[in-house]
Design an enzyme around this catalytic site. Structure first.
Site, PDB file in Angstrom:
ATOM      1  N   TYR A 110     -12.178  -2.672  -3.352  1.00 28.37           N
ATOM      2  CA  TYR A 110     -12.786  -2.729  -2.280  1.00 28.37           C
ATOM      3  C   TYR A 110     -14.138  -2.594  -1.918  1.00 28.37           C
ATOM      4  O   TYR A 110     -14.874  -2.216  -1.149  1.00 28.37           O
ATOM      5  CB  TYR A 110     -12.097  -1.311  -1.272  1.00 28.37           C
ATOM      6  CG  TYR A 110     -10.832  -1.615  -0.659  1.00 28.37           C
ATOM      7  CD1 TYR A 110     -10.525  -2.799  -0.034  1.00 28.37           C
ATOM      8  CD2 TYR A 110      -9.624  -0.594  -0.948  1.00 28.37           C
ATOM      9  CE1 TYR A 110      -9.118  -2.958   0.683  1.00 28.37           C
ATOM     10  CE2 TYR A 110      -8.291  -0.943  -0.351  1.00 28.37           C
ATOM     11  CZ  TYR A 110      -8.089  -1.875   0.221  1.00 28.37           C
ATOM     12  OH  TYR A 110      -6.802  -1.961   0.746  1.00 28.37           O
ATOM     13  N   ASN A 150      -1.613  -0.011   7.382  1.00 29.62           N
ATOM     14  CA  ASN A 150      -1.239  -1.373   7.612  1.00 29.62           C
ATOM     15  C   ASN A 150      -0.463  -1.998   6.541  1.00 29.62           C
ATOM     16  O   ASN A 150      -0.348  -3.125   6.379  1.00 29.62           O
ATOM     17  CB  ASN A 150      -2.563  -2.213   8.185  1.00 29.62           C
ATOM     18  CG  ASN A 150      -3.640  -2.329   7.158  1.00 29.62           C
ATOM     19  OD1 ASN A 150      -3.417  -1.907   5.927  1.00 29.62           O
ATOM     20  ND2 ASN A 150      -4.638  -3.260   7.308  1.00 29.62           N
ATOM     21  N   GLU A 177      -9.484 -10.351  -7.768  1.00 28.02           N
ATOM     22  CA  GLU A 177      -8.672  -9.256  -7.397  1.00 28.02           C
ATOM     23  C   GLU A 177      -7.510  -9.199  -8.673  1.00 28.02           C
ATOM     24  O   GLU A 177      -7.288  -8.036  -8.942  1.00 28.02           O
ATOM     25  CB  GLU A 177      -7.986  -9.322  -6.149  1.00 28.02           C
ATOM     26  CG  GLU A 177      -8.993  -8.757  -5.009  1.00 28.02           C
ATOM     27  CD  GLU A 177      -8.356  -9.060  -3.646  1.00 28.02           C
ATOM     28  OE1 GLU A 177      -7.233  -9.143  -3.339  1.00 28.02           O
ATOM     29  OE2 GLU A 177      -9.254  -9.170  -2.686  1.00 28.02           O
ATOM     30  N   LYS A 213       0.693  -1.242  -0.098  1.00 28.66           N
ATOM     31  CA  LYS A 213       0.030   0.113   0.084  1.00 28.66           C
ATOM     32  C   LYS A 213       0.841   1.167   0.239  1.00 28.66           C
ATOM     33  O   LYS A 213       2.118   1.228   0.102  1.00 28.66           O
ATOM     34  CB  LYS A 213      -1.031  -0.054   1.192  1.00 28.66           C
ATOM     35  CG  LYS A 213      -2.031  -1.251   1.150  1.00 28.66           C
ATOM     36  CD  LYS A 213      -2.910  -0.999   2.397  1.00 28.66           C
ATOM     37  CE  LYS A 213      -3.919  -2.008   2.425  1.00 28.66           C
ATOM     38  NZ  LYS A 213      -4.838  -2.169   3.674  1.00 28.66           N
ATOM     39  N   HIS A 254      -1.593  -5.172   1.554  1.00 26.39           N
ATOM     40  CA  HIS A 254      -3.135  -6.178   1.190  1.00 26.39           C
ATOM     41  C   HIS A 254      -2.866  -7.411   0.657  1.00 26.39           C
ATOM     42  O   HIS A 254      -1.881  -7.424  -0.057  1.00 26.39           O
ATOM     43  CB  HIS A 254      -3.895  -5.176   0.201  1.00 26.39           C
ATOM     44  CG  HIS A 254      -5.044  -6.164  -0.497  1.00 26.39           C
ATOM     45  ND1 HIS A 254      -6.311  -6.133   0.275  1.00 26.39           N
ATOM     46  CD2 HIS A 254      -5.229  -7.057  -1.384  1.00 26.39           C
ATOM     47  CE1 HIS A 254      -7.052  -7.292  -0.284  1.00 26.39           C
ATOM     48  NE2 HIS A 254      -6.480  -7.571  -1.360  1.00 26.39           N
TER      49      HIS A 254
HETATM   50  N1  LIG Z   1      -9.611   3.547   9.306  1.00 28.38           N
HETATM   51  C1  LIG Z   1      -9.977   2.127   9.167  1.00 28.38           C
HETATM   52  N2  LIG Z   1      -9.722   1.244   8.219  1.00 28.38           N
HETATM   53  C2  LIG Z   1      -9.990  -0.110   8.471  1.00 28.38           C
HETATM   54  C3  LIG Z   1     -10.906  -0.415   9.333  1.00 28.38           C
HETATM   55  N3  LIG Z   1     -11.039  -1.696   9.344  1.00 28.38           N
HETATM   56  C4  LIG Z   1     -10.557  -2.110   7.995  1.00 28.38           C
HETATM   57  N4  LIG Z   1      -9.828  -0.965   7.556  1.00 28.38           N
HETATM   58  C5  LIG Z   1      -8.822  -0.876   6.211  1.00 28.38           C
HETATM   59  O1  LIG Z   1      -9.673  -1.508   5.493  1.00 28.38           O
HETATM   60  C6  LIG Z   1      -8.777  -2.436   4.778  1.00 28.38           C
HETATM   61  C7  LIG Z   1      -9.634  -3.587   4.348  1.00 28.38           C
HETATM   62  O2  LIG Z   1     -10.250  -4.265   5.516  1.00 28.38           O
HETATM   63  P1  LIG Z   1     -10.440  -5.693   5.658  1.00 28.38           P
HETATM   64  O3  LIG Z   1     -10.651  -6.576   4.293  1.00 28.38           O
HETATM   65  O4  LIG Z   1     -11.234  -5.920   6.674  1.00 28.38           O
HETATM   66  O5  LIG Z   1      -8.831  -6.106   6.041  1.00 28.38           O
HETATM   67  P2  LIG Z   1      -7.610  -6.939   5.293  1.00 28.38           P
HETATM   68  O6  LIG Z   1      -8.268  -8.068   4.399  1.00 28.38           O
HETATM   69  O7  LIG Z   1      -6.881  -7.642   6.461  1.00 28.38           O
HETATM   70  O8  LIG Z   1      -6.782  -5.784   4.591  1.00 28.38           O
HETATM   71  C8  LIG Z   1      -7.807  -2.914   5.931  1.00 28.38           C
HETATM   72  O9  LIG Z   1      -6.456  -3.380   5.366  1.00 28.38           O
HETATM   73  C9  LIG Z   1      -7.505  -1.532   6.517  1.00 28.38           C
HETATM   74  O10 LIG Z   1      -6.545  -0.735   5.777  1.00 28.38           O
HETATM   75  C10 LIG Z   1     -11.190   0.447  10.408  1.00 28.38           C
HETATM   76  O11 LIG Z   1     -12.180   0.105  11.482  1.00 28.38           O
HETATM   77  N5  LIG Z   1     -10.713   1.873  10.269  1.00 28.38           N
HETATM   78 MG   LIG Z   2      -9.577  -7.763   2.930  1.00 26.20          MG
END
Ligand SMILES: Nc1nc2c(ncn2[C@@H]2O[C@H](COP(=O)(O)OP(=O)(O)O)[C@@H](O)[C@H]2O)c(=O)[nH]1
Ligand SMILES: [Mg+2]
Length: 149
Positions: free
Chosen positions: A49, A112, A126, A9, A115
């Site tokens: 997303y 973080n 994807e 990212k 991805h």
């Molecule tokens: N600001 C914020 N970003 C979030 C939160 N939850 C997820 N994200 C962001 O959205 C991305 C996608 O979420 P998810 O698919 O649940 O997580 P991943 O698959 O571990 O990347 C995450 O990697 C974070 O960068 C949140 O509660 N707050």
């Molecule tokens: Mg995810």
């Protein structure tokens, strides 16, 4: 062999962690079969997303992922999807184990670093969003007989 979609990212790129992250993928024994640095368009970001469109952080996520270059990759190997998820660590770096990319380099869920597709189905979806297929190469790494039994 599975294929998964991996993306360093904007924070990973800006913090100079491309080499570190690519190095971990290589050291694991996984094979990078496509890799390109590029700016993600708003349209691609929204498709990528799509599952999060209703979340309150969606706008921040789209603004962030389109704010600076990312490094898009297709990574191949046995159990590549799960292996890359394990190496990335929990979504929130506060919960991510030491030894994972998010656990070692992150502090904030909105920064973080990486991805990785969460299932084989997501990986296929994807990869189709980010690559046409022409960018993918077929090869084996010389050390693979020392990585797999
Ligand atoms: N600001 C914020 N970003 C979030 C939160 N939850 C997820 N994200 C962001 O959205 C991305 C996608 O979420 P998810 O698919 O649940 O997580 P991943 O698959 O571990 O990347 C995450 O990697 C974070 O960068 C949140 O509660 N707050
Ligand atoms: Mg995810």
């Amino acid at each position: 062999m599975e294929q998964t979609y991996v993306m360093i990212k904007p924070d990973g790129v800006q913090r100079g962690l491309i080499g570190e992250i690519v190095s971990r993928i290589e050291q694991k024994g996984l094979r990078i079969v496509a890799m390109e640095m590029r700016m993600i368009t708003d349209d691609i970001a929204r498709r990528h997303y799509a599952e999060h469109v209703e979340k309150d952080f969606f706008k921040f996520l789209i603004d962030f992922i389109t704010s600076s270059p990312v490094v898009c990759m297709v990574v191949e190997g046995e159990n590549a999807v799960a292996a890359m998820r394990m190496m990335s660590g929990a979504t929130d770096p506060k919960d991510a184990s030491v030894g994972t990319i998010r656990g070692d380099f992150g502090l904030d869920v909105g920064r973080n670093l990486i991805h990785t597709a969460d299932s084989l189905e997501s990986a296929e979806r994807e990869i189709t969003i980010h690559f046409t297929g022409d960018e993918m190469v077929e090869y084996t790494r010389a050390e693979e007989t020392w990585v797999y039994e």
